[in-house]
Write a protein that holds these residues in place. Structure first.
Motif, short mmCIF file in Angstrom:
data_model
loop_
_atom_site.label_atom_id
_atom_site.label_comp_id
_atom_site.label_asym_id
_atom_site.label_seq_id
_atom_site.Cartn_x
_atom_site.Cartn_y
_atom_site.Cartn_z
N TYR A 169 0.84 -1.21 0.00
CA TYR A 169 0.00 0.00 0.00
C TYR A 169 0.87 1.25 0.00
CZ TYR A 169 -3.74 -3.15 1.55
OH TYR A 169 -4.66 -4.18 1.65
N THR A 170 0.40 2.30 -0.69
CA THR A 170 1.03 3.61 -0.58
C THR A 170 0.42 4.33 0.63
OG1 THR A 170 -0.58 4.72 -2.00
CG2 THR A 170 1.36 3.75 -3.08
N VAL A 171 1.22 5.17 1.27
CA VAL A 171 0.75 5.94 2.42
C VAL A 171 1.07 7.41 2.18
CG1 VAL A 171 0.94 6.30 4.91
CG2 VAL A 171 1.13 3.98 3.97
N GLY A 172 0.03 8.26 2.15
CA GLY A 172 0.20 9.70 1.97
C GLY A 172 0.52 10.10 0.54
N GLY A 173 0.45 11.39 0.29
CA GLY A 173 0.79 11.93 -1.02
C GLY A 173 -0.37 11.98 -2.00
N GLY A 174 -1.55 11.52 -1.59
CA GLY A 174 -2.70 11.50 -2.50
C GLY A 174 -3.50 10.22 -2.33
N LYS A 175 -4.29 9.89 -3.34
CA LYS A 175 -5.15 8.70 -3.29
C LYS A 175 -4.32 7.44 -3.09
CE LYS A 175 -8.64 6.17 -5.91
NZ LYS A 175 -9.40 6.09 -7.17
N GLN A 176 -4.74 6.62 -2.13
CA GLN A 176 -3.99 5.40 -1.81
C GLN A 176 -4.07 4.39 -2.95
OE1 GLN A 176 -5.22 2.40 1.31
NE2 GLN A 176 -3.43 3.29 2.32
N ARG A 177 -2.93 3.78 -3.25
CA ARG A 177 -2.83 2.73 -4.25
C ARG A 177 -2.37 1.44 -3.58
NH1 ARG A 177 -5.40 5.30 -8.38
NH2 ARG A 177 -4.52 7.36 -8.69
N HIS A 178 -2.74 0.30 -4.17
CA HIS A 178 -2.24 -0.96 -3.63
C HIS A 178 -2.18 -2.03 -4.72
CE1 HIS A 178 -6.43 -2.30 -3.58
NE2 HIS A 178 -5.98 -3.53 -3.42
N LYS A 179 -1.30 -2.99 -4.51
CA LYS A 179 -1.17 -4.15 -5.40
C LYS A 179 -0.97 -5.38 -4.54
CE LYS A 179 0.62 -2.14 -9.68
NZ LYS A 179 1.71 -2.17 -10.68
N THR A 180 -1.38 -6.54 -5.08
CA THR A 180 -1.22 -7.80 -4.33
C THR A 180 -0.46 -8.82 -5.15
OG1 THR A 180 -3.34 -8.64 -5.14
CG2 THR A 180 -3.37 -7.44 -3.05
N LEU A 181 0.20 -9.72 -4.44
CA LEU A 181 0.88 -10.87 -5.03
C LEU A 181 0.40 -12.12 -4.30
CD1 LEU A 181 4.59 -9.64 -5.18
CD2 LEU A 181 3.07 -9.92 -7.13
N THR A 182 0.03 -13.16 -5.03
CA THR A 182 -0.32 -14.45 -4.42
C THR A 182 0.74 -15.45 -4.85
OG1 THR A 182 -2.67 -13.93 -4.47
CG2 THR A 182 -2.07 -16.25 -4.24
N VAL A 183 1.40 -16.06 -3.86
CA VAL A 183 2.55 -16.92 -4.13
C VAL A 183 2.32 -18.29 -3.51
CG1 VAL A 183 5.06 -17.11 -3.97
CG2 VAL A 183 3.99 -14.85 -4.03
N SER A 184 2.68 -19.35 -4.24
CA SER A 184 2.49 -20.73 -3.76
C SER A 184 3.78 -21.52 -3.86
CB SER A 184 1.41 -21.44 -4.59
OG SER A 184 0.17 -20.79 -4.48
N ALA A 185 3.88 -22.54 -2.99
CA ALA A 185 4.98 -23.51 -3.04
C ALA A 185 4.38 -24.87 -2.72
CB ALA A 185 6.08 -23.15 -2.05
N THR A 186 4.83 -25.90 -3.41
CA THR A 186 4.29 -27.25 -3.21
C THR A 186 5.09 -27.98 -2.14
OG1 THR A 186 3.61 -27.34 -5.53
CG2 THR A 186 3.76 -29.43 -4.36
N VAL A 187 4.36 -28.58 -1.18
CA VAL A 187 5.00 -29.36 -0.12
C VAL A 187 5.52 -30.66 -0.73
CG1 VAL A 187 4.64 -30.57 2.07
CG2 VAL A 187 3.48 -28.39 1.64
N ARG A 188 6.79 -30.95 -0.51
CA ARG A 188 7.42 -32.16 -1.07
C ARG A 188 7.39 -33.33 -0.10
NH1 ARG A 188 7.17 -30.90 -6.28
NH2 ARG A 188 8.12 -28.87 -6.70
N GLU A 189 7.58 -33.02 1.18
CA GLU A 189 7.57 -34.07 2.20
C GLU A 189 6.83 -33.56 3.43
OE1 GLU A 189 11.29 -35.85 3.08
OE2 GLU A 189 11.92 -35.91 1.00
#
Length: 195
Positions: A169-189
Motif C-alpha cells: 500500500y502507498t501511504v500519503g501523497g494522494g489517493k492510496q494505491r495498492h497491489k497484491t501478489l499471491t505466491v504458492s509452493a508445493t509441499v514435497r515431504e
C-alpha cells in the motif's frame, strides 16, 4: 507566345510543393485570374501535432511575374500531463519459494520467498500478509523501495500447495494505491520446514 517569367517561376513553385509534401506540409498556390495554379497539393495531419506552410505569389504585375513567398504556420503539439500522486512502479517476486525435500544424505534445501517493490509520489509504504480485511500495514511499515524475505512453512501432506498473499500500500501523497501478489509452493515431504 508563352510567358517566360511565369515559366521560370513554375519549377521553383514545384520544388517548394514537393519539399512541403515530403515534410507533411499543406501547400496552396494562388495565381492571378486567368492563369492556372502550377503547384500540386499534399496534406498530412496527426492527432498530436499539426503543421503547414502557405505558398503565395507576391503582388506583381497582372502577368504574375512576382516572387514566390513561403509563410510558415505555427506548429502546435499536444503532450500528455505527467501522472501525479502515489504510484506503485513495481511489485514483484524476485525469488520463488521452494519447499525442501530428500533425506539427510540426498537433500534439496528449501528457498524463501523474496519480493521487491518501488513506489513514487507517496510519503511511505505499508505491507500486509494474508490479511482478508484489506487493512494496510498488518505486516508493518516499509520504505518506498526495498526487498523483503519470507519463510514458507511447507506444512501439510506432500502435494499440498502452501499459498500466501502479500499486499503493498502507498501511504500519503494522494489517493492510496495498492497491489497484491499471491505466491504458492508445493509441499514435497510431510512437515519439513524451510531452513
Amino acid at each position: 507566345m508563352p510567358n517566360t517569367k511565369l515559366s521560370a517561376t513554375v519549377p521553383a513553385v514545384l520544388a517548394l510543393a514537393t519539399a512541403a509534401a515530403l515534410t507533411g506540409c499543406t501547400v496552396t498556390v494562388q495565381s492571378p485570374a486567368g492563369e492556372p495554379a502550377p503547384a500540386p497539393s499534399s496534406s498530412s495531419s496527426s492527432s498530436s501535432s499539426s503543421s503547414a506552410s502557405h505558398v503565395t505569389k507576391k503582388s506583381g504585375d497582372s502577368r504574375g511575374t512576382g516572387d514566390v513567398e513561403v509563410t510558415p504556420v505555427v506548429e502546435t503539439k499536444h503532450t500528455a500531463k505527467p501522472a501525479t500522486g502515489p504510484r506503485i512502479v513495481s511489485f514483484k517476486v524476485v525469488q520463488k519459494p521452494r519447499c525442501p525435500e530428500g533425506t539427510d544424505v540426498y537433500r534439496t534445501e528449501g528457498a524463501p520467498l523474496i519480493i521487491k517493490w518501488k513506489i513514487t509520489g507517496a510519503h511511505s509504504a505499508a505491507l500486509s500478509v494474508d490479511d482478508p480485511t484489506g487493512t494496510p500495514g498488518t505486516y508493518g511499515p516499509v520504505g518506498l523501495h526495498g526487498t523483503q524475505e519470507f519463510t514458507f512453512s511447507c506444512a501439510g501432506e506432500p502435494g499440498h500447495k502452501e499459498t500466501h498473499t502479500y499486499a503493498l500500500y502507498t501511504v500519503g501523497g494522494g489517493k492510496q494505491r495498492h497491489k497484491t501478489l499471491t505466491v504458492s509452493a508445493t509441499v514435497r515431504e510431510t512437515g519439513i520446514p524451510v531452513t
